[in-house]
Design an enzyme around this catalytic site. Structure first.
Site, PDB file in Angstrom:
ATOM      1  N   ARG A 214      15.020 -21.064   4.580  1.00  0.00           N
ATOM      2  CA  ARG A 214      15.112 -22.044   5.672  1.00  0.00           C
ATOM      3  C   ARG A 214      16.050 -21.550   6.776  1.00  0.00           C
ATOM      4  O   ARG A 214      17.111 -20.998   6.522  1.00  0.00           O
ATOM      5  CB  ARG A 214      15.642 -23.390   5.160  1.00  0.00           C
ATOM      6  CG  ARG A 214      15.949 -24.357   6.312  1.00  0.00           C
ATOM      7  CD  ARG A 214      15.998 -25.801   5.869  1.00  0.00           C
ATOM      8  NE  ARG A 214      17.100 -26.102   4.964  1.00  0.00           N
ATOM      9  CZ  ARG A 214      17.258 -27.300   4.396  1.00  0.00           C
ATOM     10  NH1 ARG A 214      16.404 -28.284   4.624  1.00  0.00           N
ATOM     11  NH2 ARG A 214      18.275 -27.500   3.574  1.00  0.00           N
TER      12      ARG A 214
ATOM     13  N   LYS B  86      11.481 -33.312   3.776  1.00  0.00           N
ATOM     14  CA  LYS B  86      11.827 -34.604   4.394  1.00  0.00           C
ATOM     15  C   LYS B  86      12.036 -34.456   5.898  1.00  0.00           C
ATOM     16  O   LYS B  86      11.487 -35.228   6.687  1.00  0.00           O
ATOM     17  CB  LYS B  86      13.102 -35.195   3.762  1.00  0.00           C
ATOM     18  CG  LYS B  86      12.975 -35.495   2.276  1.00  0.00           C
ATOM     19  CD  LYS B  86      14.240 -36.093   1.711  1.00  0.00           C
ATOM     20  CE  LYS B  86      15.465 -35.192   1.830  1.00  0.00           C
ATOM     21  NZ  LYS B  86      15.368 -33.930   1.057  1.00  0.00           N
TER      22      LYS B  86
HETATM   23  P1  ADP Z   1      14.375 -31.273   3.419  1.00  0.00           P
HETATM   24  O1  ADP Z   1      14.732 -32.031   4.661  1.00  0.00           O
HETATM   25  O2  ADP Z   1      13.678 -32.131   2.391  1.00  0.00           O
HETATM   26  O3  ADP Z   1      15.530 -30.537   2.817  1.00  0.00           O
HETATM   27  P2  ADP Z   1      12.932 -29.412   5.188  1.00  0.00           P
HETATM   28  O4  ADP Z   1      11.972 -30.251   5.966  1.00  0.00           O
HETATM   29  O5  ADP Z   1      14.147 -28.919   5.861  1.00  0.00           O
HETATM   30  O6  ADP Z   1      13.303 -30.166   3.813  1.00  0.00           O
HETATM   31  O7  ADP Z   1      12.100 -28.179   4.602  1.00  0.00           O
HETATM   32  C1  ADP Z   1      12.754 -27.176   3.818  1.00  0.00           C
HETATM   33  C2  ADP Z   1      12.222 -25.790   4.200  1.00  0.00           C
HETATM   34  O8  ADP Z   1      10.861 -25.669   3.788  1.00  0.00           O
HETATM   35  C3  ADP Z   1      12.202 -25.515   5.711  1.00  0.00           C
HETATM   36  O9  ADP Z   1      12.431 -24.141   5.871  1.00  0.00           O
HETATM   37  C4  ADP Z   1      10.789 -25.900   6.138  1.00  0.00           C
HETATM   38  O10 ADP Z   1      10.367 -25.168   7.291  1.00  0.00           O
HETATM   39  C5  ADP Z   1       9.964 -25.523   4.904  1.00  0.00           C
HETATM   40  N1  ADP Z   1       8.848 -26.437   4.632  1.00  0.00           N
HETATM   41  C6  ADP Z   1       8.780 -27.774   4.861  1.00  0.00           C
HETATM   42  N2  ADP Z   1       7.596 -28.287   4.434  1.00  0.00           N
HETATM   43  C7  ADP Z   1       6.898 -27.234   3.905  1.00  0.00           C
HETATM   44  C8  ADP Z   1       5.600 -27.110   3.283  1.00  0.00           C
HETATM   45  N3  ADP Z   1       4.788 -28.172   3.116  1.00  0.00           N
HETATM   46  N4  ADP Z   1       5.217 -25.879   2.853  1.00  0.00           N
HETATM   47  C9  ADP Z   1       6.028 -24.809   3.016  1.00  0.00           C
HETATM   48  N5  ADP Z   1       7.262 -24.859   3.587  1.00  0.00           N
HETATM   49  C10 ADP Z   1       7.703 -26.053   4.026  1.00  0.00           C
HETATM   50  P1  ADP Z   2      18.786 -31.764   1.936  1.00  0.00           P
HETATM   51  O1  ADP Z   2      18.096 -30.860   2.908  1.00  0.00           O
HETATM   52  O2  ADP Z   2      19.409 -31.028   0.801  1.00  0.00           O
HETATM   53  O3  ADP Z   2      17.960 -32.919   1.472  1.00  0.00           O
HETATM   54  P2  ADP Z   2      20.617 -33.196   3.762  1.00  0.00           P
HETATM   55  O4  ADP Z   2      20.602 -32.433   5.025  1.00  0.00           O
HETATM   56  O5  ADP Z   2      19.884 -34.488   3.721  1.00  0.00           O
HETATM   57  O6  ADP Z   2      20.136 -32.242   2.580  1.00  0.00           O
HETATM   58  O7  ADP Z   2      22.120 -33.450   3.310  1.00  0.00           O
HETATM   59  C1  ADP Z   2      23.064 -32.411   3.239  1.00  0.00           C
HETATM   60  C2  ADP Z   2      24.331 -32.901   2.541  1.00  0.00           C
HETATM   61  O8  ADP Z   2      24.893 -34.012   3.269  1.00  0.00           O
HETATM   62  C3  ADP Z   2      24.130 -33.429   1.128  1.00  0.00           C
HETATM   63  O9  ADP Z   2      24.158 -32.396   0.160  1.00  0.00           O
HETATM   64  C4  ADP Z   2      25.309 -34.398   0.980  1.00  0.00           C
HETATM   65  O10 ADP Z   2      26.528 -33.701   0.724  1.00  0.00           O
HETATM   66  C5  ADP Z   2      25.421 -34.991   2.374  1.00  0.00           C
HETATM   67  N1  ADP Z   2      24.655 -36.244   2.533  1.00  0.00           N
HETATM   68  C6  ADP Z   2      23.605 -36.472   3.379  1.00  0.00           C
HETATM   69  N2  ADP Z   2      23.155 -37.733   3.263  1.00  0.00           N
HETATM   70  C7  ADP Z   2      23.941 -38.340   2.326  1.00  0.00           C
HETATM   71  C8  ADP Z   2      23.975 -39.643   1.744  1.00  0.00           C
HETATM   72  N3  ADP Z   2      23.109 -40.596   2.104  1.00  0.00           N
HETATM   73  N4  ADP Z   2      24.939 -39.883   0.818  1.00  0.00           N
HETATM   74  C9  ADP Z   2      25.815 -38.942   0.427  1.00  0.00           C
HETATM   75  N5  ADP Z   2      25.829 -37.710   0.928  1.00  0.00           N
HETATM   76  C10 ADP Z   2      24.904 -37.391   1.865  1.00  0.00           C
END
Ligand code: ADP
Ligand code: ADP
Ligand code: ZN
Length: 219
Positions: free
Chosen positions: A130, A26
């Protein structure tokens, strides 16, 4: 103009919502899409981590939930978002519950929802590798997307760190919380004709191109 006046005049903030389990990509896709489409990237996870770091009231309340991999209570999240939503947005990490989705409908116009799919095993694999920039928040991955110089951000030279909640145990907990509380939002948005879905287990650029195509389709 007050929010109430804007609501009445229908001049609401509008934009795109990203859904997906932890690690789906995301944040990575949001940064690419926001730049390409000229949207303001709003990551509720990133905002919360800043609040925690600064030791604000909100940060103090949110921290324990985040450390356990649970959701921060809806009323805190809705208030936080309401004060930051503006113009044309790309929302990453909100809504995460039906309650939040209903609140969002009252304060903004959601134009499209992009859901990114990823399996639990792939999530664990990705998130343990990550790293994030402590200064600008940019995402890296030791396996799939490493920085040019180990431990240093390509974009700003900042130090790369591991998030407190990126441990295998908390990652699995977050995945389960996603399945139970957030995945049902796909149906919520499908019923409104807003949902498009993409498989997240492919190269970053492939996911991006597919996402662009889906978001621009039928507009
Ligand atoms: P989210 O916000 O959904 O938790 P991130 O964008 O932070 O996900 O991505 C999670 C991890 O995976 C990061 O280390 C990122 O660099 C890596 N990543 C993101 N997209 C891809 C992909 N399409 N293939 C491999 N690794 C990815
Ligand atoms: P991920 O990479 O796991 O998708 P985020 O960076 O979006 O995680 O969120 C990290 C943490 O922040 C979540 O595990 C939760 O505790 C909190 N959080 C973020 N957005 C929300 C939301 N919309 N509602 C409730 N908790 C949230
Ligand atoms: Zn940086």
């Amino acid at each position: 103009m007050s929010r109430e006046a804007r609501r009445l005049s229908r001049d609401l903030p509008s934009g795109i919502v990203l859904l997906g389990p932890p690690g789906a990509g995301k944040g990575t896709q949001a940064a690419l899409l926001a730049a390409r489409l000229g949207l303001k990237h709003i990551s509720t996870g990133e905002i919360l981590r800043e609040e925690v770091q600064q030791g604000t009231e909100l940060g103090k309340k949110a921290r324990a939930y985040m450390d356990r991999g649970e959701l921060v209570p809806d009323e805190l999240m809705i208030e936080m978002l309401d004060s930051r939503l503006d113009g044309r947005f790309l929302l990453d990490g909100f809504p995460r519950t039906t309650n939040q989705a209903e609140a969002l409908e009252r304060i903004a116009k959601v134009e499209r929802v992009l859901s990114i799919r990823l399996s639990e095993e792939e999530t664990v694999r990705r998130l343990t590798a990550r790293r994030v920039c402590a200064d600008c928040g940019r995402n890296y991955n030791l396996v799939s997307n490493p920085p040019r110089v180990p431990g240093v951000c390509d974009a700003c030279g900042g130090r790369l760190i591991q998030r407190d909640d990126d441990t295998p145990e908390v990652i699995r907990r977050r995945y389960r919380v996603y399945e139970a509380q957030t995945a049902p939002l796909r149906e919520f948005y499908r019923q409104r004709g807003l949902l498009v879905e993409v498989e997240g287990g492919r190269a970053i650029e492939e996911v991006f191109q597919e996402a662009l195509r889906l978001l621009e389709e039928g507009r």
